[in-house]
Motif scaffolding. Structure first.
Motif, PDB file in Angstrom:
ATOM      1  N   PHE B   5       0.826  -1.201   0.000  1.00 19.31           N
ATOM      2  CA  PHE B   5       0.000   0.000   0.000  1.00 19.31           C
ATOM      3  C   PHE B   5       0.866   1.258   0.000  1.00 19.31           C
ATOM      4  O   PHE B   5       0.621   2.206  -0.724  1.00 19.31           O
ATOM      5  CB  PHE B   5      -0.906  -0.016   1.233  1.00 19.31           C
ATOM      6  N   ALA B  35      -2.562   3.943  -4.063  1.00 20.76           N
ATOM      7  CA  ALA B  35      -3.727   3.068  -3.903  1.00 20.76           C
ATOM      8  C   ALA B  35      -5.025   3.861  -3.909  1.00 20.76           C
ATOM      9  O   ALA B  35      -5.024   5.095  -3.934  1.00 20.76           O
ATOM     10  CB  ALA B  35      -3.596   2.285  -2.598  1.00 20.76           C
ATOM     11  N   GLU B  39      -8.565  -0.276  -1.216  1.00 21.67           N
ATOM     12  CA  GLU B  39      -7.290  -0.757  -0.683  1.00 21.67           C
ATOM     13  C   GLU B  39      -6.968  -0.092   0.656  1.00 21.67           C
ATOM     14  O   GLU B  39      -6.272  -0.662   1.497  1.00 21.67           O
ATOM     15  CB  GLU B  39      -6.167  -0.477  -1.687  1.00 21.67           C
ATOM     16  N   ALA B  42      -8.562  -2.121   3.303  1.00 20.87           N
ATOM     17  CA  ALA B  42      -7.833  -3.386   3.464  1.00 20.87           C
ATOM     18  C   ALA B  42      -6.534  -3.163   4.237  1.00 20.87           C
ATOM     19  O   ALA B  42      -6.173  -3.957   5.117  1.00 20.87           O
ATOM     20  CB  ALA B  42      -7.547  -4.003   2.098  1.00 20.87           C
ATOM     21  N   GLU B  43      -5.829  -2.076   3.906  1.00 17.42           N
ATOM     22  CA  GLU B  43      -4.582  -1.764   4.602  1.00 17.42           C
ATOM     23  C   GLU B  43      -4.844  -1.513   6.090  1.00 17.42           C
ATOM     24  O   GLU B  43      -4.102  -1.967   6.964  1.00 17.42           O
ATOM     25  CB  GLU B  43      -3.921  -0.527   3.972  1.00 17.42           C
TER      26      GLU B  43
END
Lengths: 289, 289
Positions: B5, B35, B39, B42-43
């Motif tokens: 990321f 990103a 994302e 998600a990170e």
């Protein structure tokens, strides 16, 4: 019930009522569910939204004056899983809405005052979920078992606790008391596993074994304390806790039920929405830099 | 960097250094990543373990006497996302290790004292991550813009803050100050969306629009405060915050970097592991009931 995990509501099954007998509670039991470990973790994650939604409403309505709040008292033998309940259930609550107090052995200053003196300022303010990791119940548990206070003082404290919790109830505080109930065999396993893992050594306290040796005396003190202080306005729940996943899901469900009982509501705006909209729109050309 | 990321470490890119100019910071920018929104979420989830692992070590080592702790000060215009940072980043920390303080307009009692009087008792104790939602910086932001204190008093406060934060640093407190930087257009959208949703009305405060009208004055006050108080021992970070997902991931990464800088260690046992093991094993036949 809103899930397939719970066949019966554990908040009904685990609530202490007339004829309570701690000896009859099996620490291995899993009242209310036929599910297994993996499903416990899934239920915990699934119901997080339910818990957080209720908590957010509780917090929101307090901003416009509602007095309601929840105080969850956690009591247990060492290594019974209080920490796990906080880290896996109460961590689901917004940090703004959670007030956690861990009570240690009283300081010299605290011992110079009545036993409720240090508790009073930790009672949650409106909108909050307060959690006590240990509490004023230590003053009728270890203090009774160890004889730190004379019998007549211990005796006085049961009544003082009932009066204190009734006053809290009248002030909008729902007091809910939870005993996590493990077996001495389970405790031995957990203490040994702390010794096996150097990353868990900091959680190990040699003093815990001294208390462990007085298991029967502690169970007697718990029995008496629960019997003397269980009340409609401040119930006790005894949660079988040999299976961590069961205890966590059960406490989560108890907390959700208690919040549903409070039934918090989104508060009405105390401003004129149309006026505010036009005020913001009038400032739409702020230029910076 | 430990993830895909981040192309570059945002804790380096966003840290205020020599030649700082708030005008040059674009609230829409996303330094360090290429990103996108999905994302970001998600990170945030991925790095939770990293954050919690460091925090648990910080807490653990304090139990055996290490003085280290982290204080994160959050400052921003209204609706810039302080609440979201607390609910999405700091909620990842164990409740035992988090001390959140929200500072409101000072009470009469607080106004009767020096501006740091109310801050002092909220400084985190060893092992804790303290978060200030607003802070002593209000005393050089709104107080400057609104003229609540005379210019010479505001002037004095910059120096007092530097001295205060240096003393904290010497005491083991890593002080990290974060400005969430949004544009006035983004703020308007967020305030309007609060008006659009009755479930968000409780978050709306008509007073926020009064402050909004003084945007340029606030930005000047922020610029001066940041310049006067950014220090090696107590850095400022300015985080572009028009994209909530970026701001959250960036603050998470800054906090992780700062914890790595402290580099907490599992503490050594202060008891004899073999002795303790045999003490537990000797009590393996406790029978109850």
């Amino acid at each position: 019930m809103p899930s397939e995990f719970w066949i019966e509501d554990p908040s009904r099954l685990l609530r202490v009522g007339a004829g309570f007998d701690l000896r009859a509670v099996d620490p291995d039991a899993k009242p209310g569910t036929a599910a297994r470990k993996a499903e416990g973790a899934a239920e915990l994650a699934r119901a997080a939204q339910e818990l957080r939604g209720l908590q957010e409403k509780l917090f929101a309505q307090s901003r416009l004056g509602a007095p309601d709040r929840l105080l969850v008292v956690l009591q247990a033998m060492d290594a019974a899983g209080k920490g796990g309940i906080v880290n896996h259930v109460f961590s689901q609550v917004e940090p703004y809405g959670l007030a956690l107090s861990a009570f240690k052995a009283p300081t010299e200053e605290e011992r110079a005052h009545d036993f409720l003196w240090r508790v009073e300022p930790r009672v949650p303010t409106p909108g909050m979920i307060g959690v006590f990791d240990r509490s004023h119940y230590e003053d009728v548990l270890i203090q009774r078992v160890r004889g730190f206070a004379p019998p007549e003082e211990i005796e006085r404290r049961y009544g003082a606790i009932v009066d204190f919790e009734r006053r809290l109830a009248e002030d909008g505080v729902r007091v809910v008391k939870i005993m996590l109930h493990i077996s001495p065999e389970e405790q031995a396993e957990r203490l040994l596993s702390r010794l096996d893992d150097p990353e868990k050594h900091w959680k190990y306290n040699p003093g815990d074994v001294d208390e462990r040796e007085l298991w029967a005396e502690y169970m007697e003190a718990f029995s008496i304390a629960i019997e003397r202080t269980a009340a409609e306005h401040a119930p006790w729940y005894v949660v079988p806790a040999n299976a961590k996943w069961y205890a966590r899901a059960a406490v989560q469900r108890i907390v959700i039920s208690e919040l549903q009982r409070i039934d918090p509501q989104w508060p009405e705006a105390d401003f004129d929405v149309a006026v505010e909209r036009s005020r913001i729109e009038r400032t739409s050309d702020l230029s910076w830099p």
